[in-house]
Design a protein around this motif. Structure first.
Motif, mmCIF file in Angstrom:
data_model
loop_
_atom_site.group_PDB
_atom_site.id
_atom_site.type_symbol
_atom_site.label_atom_id
_atom_site.label_comp_id
_atom_site.label_asym_id
_atom_site.label_seq_id
_atom_site.Cartn_x
_atom_site.Cartn_y
_atom_site.Cartn_z
ATOM 1 N N VAL A 56 0.861 -1.183 0.000
ATOM 2 C CA VAL A 56 0.000 0.000 0.000
ATOM 3 C C VAL A 56 0.898 1.234 0.000
ATOM 4 O O VAL A 56 1.738 1.392 0.891
ATOM 5 C CB VAL A 56 -0.941 0.018 1.219
ATOM 6 C CG1 VAL A 56 -1.767 1.296 1.238
ATOM 7 C CG2 VAL A 56 -1.846 -1.201 1.201
ATOM 8 N N GLN A 57 0.758 2.075 -1.011
ATOM 9 C CA GLN A 57 1.546 3.296 -1.108
ATOM 10 C C GLN A 57 0.830 4.417 -0.356
ATOM 11 O O GLN A 57 -0.383 4.592 -0.507
ATOM 12 C CB GLN A 57 1.755 3.684 -2.575
ATOM 13 C CG GLN A 57 2.517 2.647 -3.380
ATOM 14 C CD GLN A 57 2.904 3.160 -4.747
ATOM 15 O OE1 GLN A 57 2.899 4.361 -5.003
ATOM 16 N NE2 GLN A 57 3.260 2.240 -5.629
ATOM 17 N N ILE A 58 1.609 5.176 0.425
ATOM 18 C CA ILE A 58 1.036 6.260 1.227
ATOM 19 C C ILE A 58 1.806 7.540 0.939
ATOM 20 O O ILE A 58 3.011 7.519 0.679
ATOM 21 C CB ILE A 58 1.070 5.938 2.739
ATOM 22 C CG1 ILE A 58 2.499 5.641 3.197
ATOM 23 C CG2 ILE A 58 0.172 4.768 3.055
ATOM 24 C CD1 ILE A 58 2.616 5.372 4.676
ATOM 25 N N ASP A 59 1.098 8.646 0.980
ATOM 26 C CA ASP A 59 1.720 9.949 0.744
ATOM 27 C C ASP A 59 0.752 11.026 1.192
ATOM 28 O O ASP A 59 -0.453 10.787 1.362
ATOM 29 C CB ASP A 59 2.071 10.115 -0.739
ATOM 30 C CG ASP A 59 2.993 11.307 -0.976
ATOM 31 O OD1 ASP A 59 3.655 11.734 -0.012
ATOM 32 O OD2 ASP A 59 3.038 11.818 -2.108
ATOM 33 N N GLY B 278 -4.896 -0.451 -7.508
ATOM 34 C CA GLY B 278 -5.074 0.982 -7.710
ATOM 35 C C GLY B 278 -6.255 1.543 -6.954
ATOM 36 O O GLY B 278 -6.717 2.654 -7.255
ATOM 37 N N ARG B 279 -6.763 0.814 -5.967
ATOM 38 C CA ARG B 279 -7.917 1.269 -5.186
ATOM 39 C C ARG B 279 -7.502 2.333 -4.180
ATOM 40 O O ARG B 279 -6.413 2.275 -3.608
ATOM 41 C CB ARG B 279 -8.548 0.096 -4.433
ATOM 42 C CG ARG B 279 -9.253 -0.920 -5.306
ATOM 43 C CD ARG B 279 -9.739 -2.086 -4.469
ATOM 44 N NE ARG B 279 -10.602 -1.647 -3.380
ATOM 45 C CZ ARG B 279 -11.918 -1.502 -3.479
ATOM 46 N NH1 ARG B 279 -12.518 -1.772 -4.633
ATOM 47 N NH2 ARG B 279 -12.635 -1.103 -2.456
ATOM 48 N N LEU B 280 -8.387 3.295 -3.976
ATOM 49 C CA LEU B 280 -8.218 4.257 -2.900
ATOM 50 C C LEU B 280 -8.634 3.573 -1.599
ATOM 51 O O LEU B 280 -9.803 3.255 -1.393
ATOM 52 C CB LEU B 280 -9.075 5.500 -3.146
ATOM 53 C CG LEU B 280 -8.570 6.490 -4.193
ATOM 54 C CD1 LEU B 280 -9.619 7.549 -4.461
ATOM 55 C CD2 LEU B 280 -7.272 7.129 -3.744
ATOM 56 N N MET B 281 -7.667 3.351 -0.719
ATOM 57 C CA MET B 281 -7.936 2.629 0.518
ATOM 58 C C MET B 281 -8.329 3.556 1.663
ATOM 59 O O MET B 281 -9.141 3.214 2.502
ATOM 60 C CB MET B 281 -6.699 1.814 0.921
ATOM 61 C CG MET B 281 -6.180 0.914 -0.172
ATOM 62 S SD MET B 281 -7.355 -0.363 -0.623
ATOM 63 C CE MET B 281 -7.387 -1.341 0.851
ATOM 64 N N GLN B 282 -7.724 4.757 1.696
ATOM 65 C CA GLN B 282 -7.990 5.687 2.800
ATOM 66 C C GLN B 282 -7.654 7.093 2.341
ATOM 67 O O GLN B 282 -6.606 7.332 1.740
ATOM 68 C CB GLN B 282 -7.150 5.315 4.030
ATOM 69 C CG GLN B 282 -7.309 6.246 5.208
ATOM 70 C CD GLN B 282 -8.692 6.146 5.840
ATOM 71 O OE1 GLN B 282 -9.289 5.075 5.843
ATOM 72 N NE2 GLN B 282 -9.199 7.241 6.358
ATOM 73 N N LEU B 283 -8.540 8.032 2.606
ATOM 74 C CA LEU B 283 -8.321 9.451 2.354
ATOM 75 C C LEU B 283 -8.691 10.217 3.605
ATOM 76 O O LEU B 283 -9.631 9.833 4.324
ATOM 77 C CB LEU B 283 -9.161 9.953 1.172
ATOM 78 C CG LEU B 283 -8.831 9.419 -0.229
ATOM 79 C CD1 LEU B 283 -9.802 10.004 -1.250
ATOM 80 C CD2 LEU B 283 -7.404 9.767 -0.619
ATOM 81 N N GLY B 284 -7.954 11.309 3.853
ATOM 82 C CA GLY B 284 -8.266 12.122 5.021
ATOM 83 C C GLY B 284 -7.632 13.492 4.932
ATOM 84 O O GLY B 284 -6.440 13.608 4.631
ATOM 85 N N PHE C 151 -3.899 6.768 0.729
ATOM 86 C CA PHE C 151 -3.469 5.373 0.802
ATOM 87 C C PHE C 151 -3.989 4.684 -0.460
ATOM 88 O O PHE C 151 -5.213 4.639 -0.681
ATOM 89 C CB PHE C 151 -4.048 4.684 2.042
ATOM 90 C CG PHE C 151 -3.458 5.135 3.348
ATOM 91 C CD1 PHE C 151 -2.857 4.230 4.212
ATOM 92 C CD2 PHE C 151 -3.498 6.474 3.736
ATOM 93 C CE1 PHE C 151 -2.321 4.644 5.420
ATOM 94 C CE2 PHE C 151 -2.975 6.907 4.932
ATOM 95 C CZ PHE C 151 -2.371 5.975 5.781
ATOM 96 N N VAL C 152 -3.082 4.134 -1.273
ATOM 97 C CA VAL C 152 -3.445 3.501 -2.539
ATOM 98 C C VAL C 152 -2.890 2.082 -2.555
ATOM 99 O O VAL C 152 -1.695 1.875 -2.286
ATOM 100 C CB VAL C 152 -2.903 4.295 -3.744
ATOM 101 C CG1 VAL C 152 -3.294 3.619 -5.053
ATOM 102 C CG2 VAL C 152 -3.406 5.719 -3.715
ATOM 103 N N ASP C 153 -3.734 1.106 -2.900
ATOM 104 C CA ASP C 153 -3.268 -0.270 -3.043
ATOM 105 C C ASP C 153 -2.533 -0.418 -4.361
ATOM 106 O O ASP C 153 -3.028 0.006 -5.420
ATOM 107 C CB ASP C 153 -4.456 -1.226 -2.982
ATOM 108 C CG ASP C 153 -4.020 -2.671 -3.097
ATOM 109 O OD1 ASP C 153 -3.345 -3.163 -2.178
ATOM 110 O OD2 ASP C 153 -4.333 -3.297 -4.126
#
Length: 457
Positions: free
Chosen positions: A143-146, A171-177, A165-167
């Motif tokens: 999972v790529q985070i930035d 390519g799914r959006l896993m978490q946004l905040g 957070f992108v798998d």
């Protein structure tokens, strides 16, 4: 005679002039085609008749230029560059040769010399290529985070950062905040939501931000890892740091896509603050994933369920540090003095280290071997005027905090020089622009003086 190299212009001249010699073209037409004067065409014809077609070539071809810099000056300049300016670029090296050594050489000439000597590479030669990398095979494997700082709400709200957070496999959006800035606590909150929603992935892939990687090699505390890295270690999750932005290109491209799509979606929904934006993000992620997510090579889900109590997860996702207890049962913590209450346990802690648990909501827990210690805080209310080291990604948050503290302080009263010296006006002196003839005090003094003179007479 061997082979003679000629330019395309010389070959064209020979072809046209041969037609003039063969009476198939007039001299005026040849001058018009070659863009030369008739006199010059006559000269070229004379050279062909006497010296042949090879005489058309320019006489200076193959000969060094008359304005060429001598080999001695070139060797001297390159010697200075090798000794003093090895890692300088041609522009800066030419400036220093002129300022310090009195040797004036143009930067382009010096660039050519340095390129031939292998001391300088052109931009094309310095270009690096990043080969594409295949996606991970399974969902939850990487999972790529930035974090992306941007004016997400345009002119309707303040700029903030979006944690993404992108798998890698889908390519799914896993978490946004939305958060005020990238910090350990903001990533802790996002990670807690991620773990409760999806479980623990195999590894996270990030940049070299100080939240994920220790910047100083000789750092004393932390055992070579950051607070976020320590939390992931306790959760059995690997953290990988990319050497370049291209290496984690999936999340970088996602940031660019969100800065276009998400900004416009927030505009259409008339959202202008982080709270409303965070409430809007789950529906946005669901719609985005339904349209753009891809199927992984393997259908396995490598997320692992968390078998932790909620309190245990809270203790992991916090800042934990060790502090030395002094002879007065006190220790320093974030420019404050923490005073331990004197008990049977704390009396024996002088000269020992206690562990502090700092939570995102501002709570601080001091522990010794798992036992919570009572304490009080002695805050000197220090102003933020010292030269603190601030990261670039946290600069906006720090400046907002400083502005808030400055607005709380009373506005200082500026004293004049007279007030500083203790001068108080007595009010008896006539000021500027005062009418002395009609001033009652002046008239009274004049009458008193005149009556004194009459009495003396």
């Amino acid at each position: 005679m061997g082979l003679i190299a000629m330019s395309e212009r010389d070959l064209q001249r020979i072809e046209i002039l041969s037609k003039v010699i063969a009476d198939r073209m007039t001299m005026v037409s040849a001058a018009h085609v070659l863009d030369l004067s008739t006199r010059q065409v006559r000269r070229l014809l004379e050279r062909i008749r006497t010296g042949g077609a090879a005489s058309i070539r320019h006489k200076a071809i193959g000969r060094p230029s008359n304005n060429r810099i001598s080999d001695g000056v070139r060797d001297y300049a390159m010697t200075l560059v090798r000794e003093r300016y090895t890692d300088f670029g041609p522009t800066l090296a030419a400036e220093k040769l002129s300022e310090r050594d009195g040797l004036r050489v143009s930067r382009e000439t010096l660039r050519g010399w340095m390129t031939e000597a292998g001391l300088w590479l052109s931009r094309k030669q310095r270009r690096t290529f990043h080969q594409p990398r295949l996606r991970r095979e399974a969902y939850g494997e990487l999972v790529q985070i930035d974090g992306s700082e941007h004016r997400w709400f345009e002119d309707r709200g303040d700029p903030c950062s979006l944690l993404v957070f992108v798998d890698d496999a889908t390519g799914r959006l896993m978490q946004l905040g939305f958060v005020r800035s990238e910090s350990a606590f903001s990533y802790f909150e996002a990670l807690a939501l991620y773990l409760k929603r999806h479980g623990a992935p195999v590894a996270f892939y990030s940049d070299k931000h100080s939240v994920f990687r220790v910047a100083k090699k000789d750092a004393r505390g932390g055992q070579g890892m950051t607070q976020f890295g320590r939390a992931l270690c306790e959760l059995n999750i690997e953290i990988l740091c990319a050497n370049s932005s291209q290496a984690k290109g999936r999340v970088e491209r996602m940031n660019r896509t969100l800065q276009d799509r998400l900004v416009k979606e927030l505009r259409l929904a008339d959202i202008g603050d982080m709270e409303a934006g965070n409430a809007f993000l789950p529906d946005f992620m669901e719609d985005y994933n339904a349209r753009f997510a891809v199927t992984p090579a393997r259908l396995d889900d490598l997320h692992r369920p968390l078998n932790l109590a909620p309190d245990r997860l809270t203790e992991i996702l916090c800042k934990r540090e060790q502090r030395y207890v002094g002879s007065q049962l006190t220790f320093s913590f974030e420019r404050k003095r923490i005073m331990l209450e004197e008990t049977e346990v704390t009396r024996g802690l002088v000269g020992r280290y206690v562990e502090t648990y700092a939570y995102a909501d501002g709570r601080l827990d001091v522990r010794w071997k798992g036992y919570s210690l009572p304490y009080t805080v002695f805050d000197k209310d220090q102003r933020v005027t010292h030269a603190a080291i601030t990261e670039n990604k946290r600069l906006s948050d720090v400046l907002a905090y400083i502005k808030e503290r400055q607005e709380q302080l009373p506005t200082p009263k500026v004293k004049t020089n007279s007030e500083k010296n203790g001068y108080t006006p007595r009010g008896r002196k006539p000021g500027r622009g005062r009418d002395f003839m009609n001033d009652p005090a002046v008239i009274a003094r004049r009458q008193k003086a005149l009556s004194g003179l009459d009495a003396a007479e």
